[in-house]
Each structure stands twice: as C-alpha cells, then as structure tokens.
Design a protein around this motif. Structure first.
Motif, PDB file in Angstrom:
ATOM      1  N   MET A 158      41.962  29.129  42.009  1.00 29.64           N
ATOM      2  CA  MET A 158      41.670  30.131  41.000  1.00 29.64           C
ATOM      3  C   MET A 158      40.859  31.284  41.603  1.00 29.64           C
ATOM      4  O   MET A 158      41.140  32.467  41.333  1.00 29.64           O
ATOM      5  CB  MET A 158      40.917  29.497  39.828  1.00 29.64           C
ATOM      6  N   LYS A 159      39.868  30.947  42.420  1.00 27.95           N
ATOM      7  CA  LYS A 159      39.080  32.020  43.041  1.00 27.95           C
ATOM      8  C   LYS A 159      39.922  32.808  44.041  1.00 27.95           C
ATOM      9  O   LYS A 159      39.808  34.035  44.147  1.00 27.95           O
ATOM     10  CB  LYS A 159      37.849  31.432  43.733  1.00 27.95           C
ATOM     11  N   LYS A 160      40.791  32.118  44.772  1.00 29.80           N
ATOM     12  CA  LYS A 160      41.652  32.795  45.736  1.00 29.80           C
ATOM     13  C   LYS A 160      42.575  33.790  45.041  1.00 29.80           C
ATOM     14  O   LYS A 160      42.782  34.914  45.508  1.00 29.80           O
ATOM     15  CB  LYS A 160      42.468  31.766  46.512  1.00 29.80           C
ATOM     16  N   SER A 161      43.140  33.384  43.897  1.00 34.46           N
ATOM     17  CA  SER A 161      44.052  34.282  43.168  1.00 34.46           C
ATOM     18  C   SER A 161      43.315  35.506  42.648  1.00 34.46           C
ATOM     19  O   SER A 161      43.862  36.615  42.632  1.00 34.46           O
ATOM     20  CB  SER A 161      44.719  33.539  42.012  1.00 34.46           C
ATOM     21  N   LEU A 162      42.032  35.337  42.247  1.00 34.32           N
ATOM     22  CA  LEU A 162      41.254  36.473  41.766  1.00 34.32           C
ATOM     23  C   LEU A 162      40.913  37.441  42.894  1.00 34.32           C
ATOM     24  O   LEU A 162      41.075  38.658  42.757  1.00 34.32           O
ATOM     25  CB  LEU A 162      39.972  35.979  41.101  1.00 34.32           C
ATOM     26  N   MET A 163      40.470  36.921  44.009  1.00 41.32           N
ATOM     27  CA  MET A 163      39.981  37.767  45.096  1.00 41.32           C
ATOM     28  C   MET A 163      41.117  38.394  45.911  1.00 41.32           C
ATOM     29  O   MET A 163      40.963  39.491  46.438  1.00 41.32           O
ATOM     30  CB  MET A 163      39.067  36.959  46.020  1.00 41.32           C
ATOM     31  N   GLU A 164      42.249  37.713  46.019  1.00 38.59           N
ATOM     32  CA  GLU A 164      43.300  38.175  46.917  1.00 38.59           C
ATOM     33  C   GLU A 164      44.550  38.702  46.220  1.00 38.59           C
ATOM     34  O   GLU A 164      45.279  39.514  46.805  1.00 38.59           O
ATOM     35  CB  GLU A 164      43.711  37.035  47.865  1.00 38.59           C
ATOM     36  N   GLN A 175      50.074  36.908  39.132  1.00 37.76           N
ATOM     37  CA  GLN A 175      48.638  36.620  39.106  1.00 37.76           C
ATOM     38  C   GLN A 175      47.856  37.687  38.340  1.00 37.76           C
ATOM     39  O   GLN A 175      46.924  37.359  37.590  1.00 37.76           O
ATOM     40  CB  GLN A 175      48.098  36.499  40.531  1.00 37.76           C
ATOM     41  N   SER A 176      48.236  38.950  38.505  1.00 35.05           N
ATOM     42  CA  SER A 176      47.544  40.021  37.772  1.00 35.05           C
ATOM     43  C   SER A 176      47.783  39.896  36.274  1.00 35.05           C
ATOM     44  O   SER A 176      46.851  40.040  35.462  1.00 35.05           O
ATOM     45  CB  SER A 176      48.016  41.390  38.274  1.00 35.05           C
ATOM     46  N   VAL A 177      49.027  39.630  35.899  1.00 33.53           N
ATOM     47  CA  VAL A 177      49.351  39.436  34.479  1.00 33.53           C
ATOM     48  C   VAL A 177      48.590  38.239  33.916  1.00 33.53           C
ATOM     49  O   VAL A 177      48.076  38.279  32.793  1.00 33.53           O
ATOM     50  CB  VAL A 177      50.870  39.261  34.300  1.00 33.53           C
ATOM     51  N   ALA A 178      48.509  37.174  34.730  1.00 34.49           N
ATOM     52  CA  ALA A 178      47.802  35.976  34.281  1.00 34.49           C
ATOM     53  C   ALA A 178      46.320  36.238  34.073  1.00 34.49           C
ATOM     54  O   ALA A 178      45.738  35.835  33.054  1.00 34.49           O
ATOM     55  CB  ALA A 178      48.002  34.854  35.296  1.00 34.49           C
TER      56      ALA A 178
END
Length: 326
Positions: A158-164, A175-178
């Motif tokens: 979850m943190k990886k998807s937010l940061m990257e 990921q952005s839509v999510a």
C-alpha cells in the motif's frame, strides 16, 4: 374384532371356504398421533430452514459478485496486496459464489423432499448437505487465512503504491484511481495512521525526493501540499471555491483535509468483509447441523409409514351341529 385386538394394532377378518373358516390376523403398523405430529412438524421445520437457506445462499451469490466485479473494490485490492494474495482473494470469492449457488439449489431440493415425503429424496438431500458442510468449512478457513495474508501485505504494497504509482486525482492508471476513491470514500489522506497527509512530501532514504506525485508538483506553480481527494468536501460536489480554501488555508490542516491516513481504514474495510464471509459460513454450518438432525428423524419416521403389514392366516374346521331333540 375385540377391543384387545384393537389396542394391539391387530385386525381380524373371517372368510368361509367350504366347511372351514379362515381367520386372517393382520398386524397394523399405523402411526400414532405423536408420530404423525412429529412428521408434520419436521416437514414444516424443514421448509422454514430451507427458506432461510435460500435467502442466505442468494446473499452469498450477490456478495461474491459485488466484491469481485465492482470496479471500486478491484481498484482497492490493487493497492493493498501482492498479485498472489489478490488472486487468492478472487478465488475465495468465486468459491463463495459457488457455495451460494449450491445452497440455493439445495434449499429447493430440501423443500421438494419435505413436501413429497419421499425418504429417498431426503437421503439425497442429506448427502448433499454433507458435501456443502465441507465446502462451508473450507470457505470459513480461507477467509480467516486471507485476513492474515492481507495484514502481512498491506504495509509494503500500500505504501509502495502511494509513493511510486499515485500520480494525482486526474491520472487514469489503476493505482491513482484507487487512491482517489479510497481517500474520498473512506475520508482519509495518505498512508500512515497519524498525519498521513504528510506522506506525500516526506523524504526518506528510499524516497529522497518524496512521492512521485510530490515530484510532479515541481512543474505546478501552486505546488499543492496534498491531493484534492484529501480535502473535506462539505457539498454535494467539489467546487473551485472548496479547492481554493483547501489548498490555501494550511495553518490548520484538520479544518480543511482528512488528517488521518488510510492504512487502518483500508485494513478494517477488508477485514470486515472477510469477517462477514466467516460469519455467514458459520451461520450456514449451524443451520446445517439442525438440518442433519431433522432430516434423519424425518427419514426414520417415513420408514415406519412404509413398513409392510404382517398377516397371519388360520384355518379352522367347522364342527357339525348335533340334531338332538329336547
């Protein structure tokens, strides 16, 4: 037939054949009032339990379809778990859907068995109940196991998807839509539970320039400190006035944005849904235990109804009458 014979379930019939009298004694295996009452009660109970079975099965089918195919849920799963865990959750939901379909069909078969009073259909129904019971135990065990899998994956993925991979609310990648959907829907911002809104700009050894979204803000003259989806929306739509207030008034972030991160809320959302699956599996298993008892008792009672009568024949020679005169 005398009263003693009636009390013992015996019926007597006499036929004349030549000079002999043939006496038929038949042992009747009729049900008592108590047995007939139990059969009626068992039939009605079976119908009621199968109606409840039908409703719960239909709920499982709808729940499986909702969790698996609704885009918001698919997007959510894309940011919280590894590909293997997502596949396992998807397989679990397919099994839940199949279990729901089997439950609905079995409820129909059970109603047919109760209405028809056919012990062979009841036996078939009992066999399918055993198979479904094993399936429900599997579903319950899978849902508990998946809760631990998600808990192990969520911190890293979850943190990886937010940061990257989060590029902003207007980006179209999954990921952005999510993240946009999660932050506005669950009323949270960023990842960390405390002051999650700072995650976008926080630098670390792994992310020396902050998040990918924060890096993209270098080309933005206004350089927003947080995405629009973090802003508290007090209207039915997010107006330009709300946006200006959200990004300009930064002295008290708690007044304009959701300050708590999304990590705990997302984990709670997934755990609650998996807990629903576990609870449904346990509830259906408990109903099945009652089913087992009712079906076996009803089968035993119906066997008595169809037990053949026992008939015995006696032949007695008639004695000639005496012609003595008084």
């Amino acid at each position: 037939m005398n009263n003693g014979d009636e009390n013992n379930g015996l019926s007597r019939r006499m036929d004349k054949k030549g000079s002999a009298s043939i006496i038929w004694l038949e042992k009747n295996e009729n049900l008592t009032q108590g047995q007939e009452g139990w059969i009626s009660c068992g039939r009605y109970a079976l119908v009621v339990f199968n109606m409840l079975f039908f409703i719960l099965g239909a709920f499982l089918v709808c729940y499986s379809v909702w969790f698996t195919f609704v885009p918001a849920n698919q997007n959510l799963m894309s940011i919280v778990a590894s590909g293997m865990t997502r596949n396992n959750i998807e397989i679990c939901m397919y099994i839940i859907g199949a279990t729901g379909v089997c439950t609905v069909l079995l409820a129909y078969l059970g109603c047919c068995a109760a209405v028809s009073n056919n012990k062979y259909i009841l036996g078939l129904f009992f066999l399918f109940l055993v198979v479904l019971f094993v399936q429900l135990v599997t579903v319950g065990a899978l849902s508990v196991w998946l809760r631990f899998e998600v808990k192990a994956d969520i911190d890293y993925y979850m943190k990886k998807s937010l940061m990257e991979m989060y590029l902003g609310d207007n980006a179209v990648n999954q990921q952005s839509v999510a993240w946009k959907s999660v932050q506005s829907g669950l009323k949270c911002c960023g990842f960390n539970s405390i002051e999650g809104y700072k995650d976008f700009s926080n630098v670390s050894e792994k992310y020396p320039d902050g998040s990918k979204w924060w890096i993209l803000q270098t080309n933005n003259p206004k350089k927003d400190r947080w995405p629009d989806s973090c802003c508290i929306n007090r209207h039915s739509f997010f107006s330009n006035e709300d946006r200006i207030k959200c990004h300009l008034d930064t002295s008290k972030p708690e007044d304009v944005i959701y300050t708590k991160g999304c990590r705990d809320k997302v984990e709670s959302f997934i755990n609650e849904n998996l807990l629903v699956v576990t609870a449904m599996a346990i509830l259906l298993a408990l109903i099945e235990i009652v089913h087992f008892t009712t079906v076996r008792q009803l089968e035993a009672a119906l066997s008595v109804v169809r037990r053949p009568s026992v008939t015995t024949m006696f032949s007695v020679e008639d004695q000639p009458k005496s012609n003595k005169q008084l």
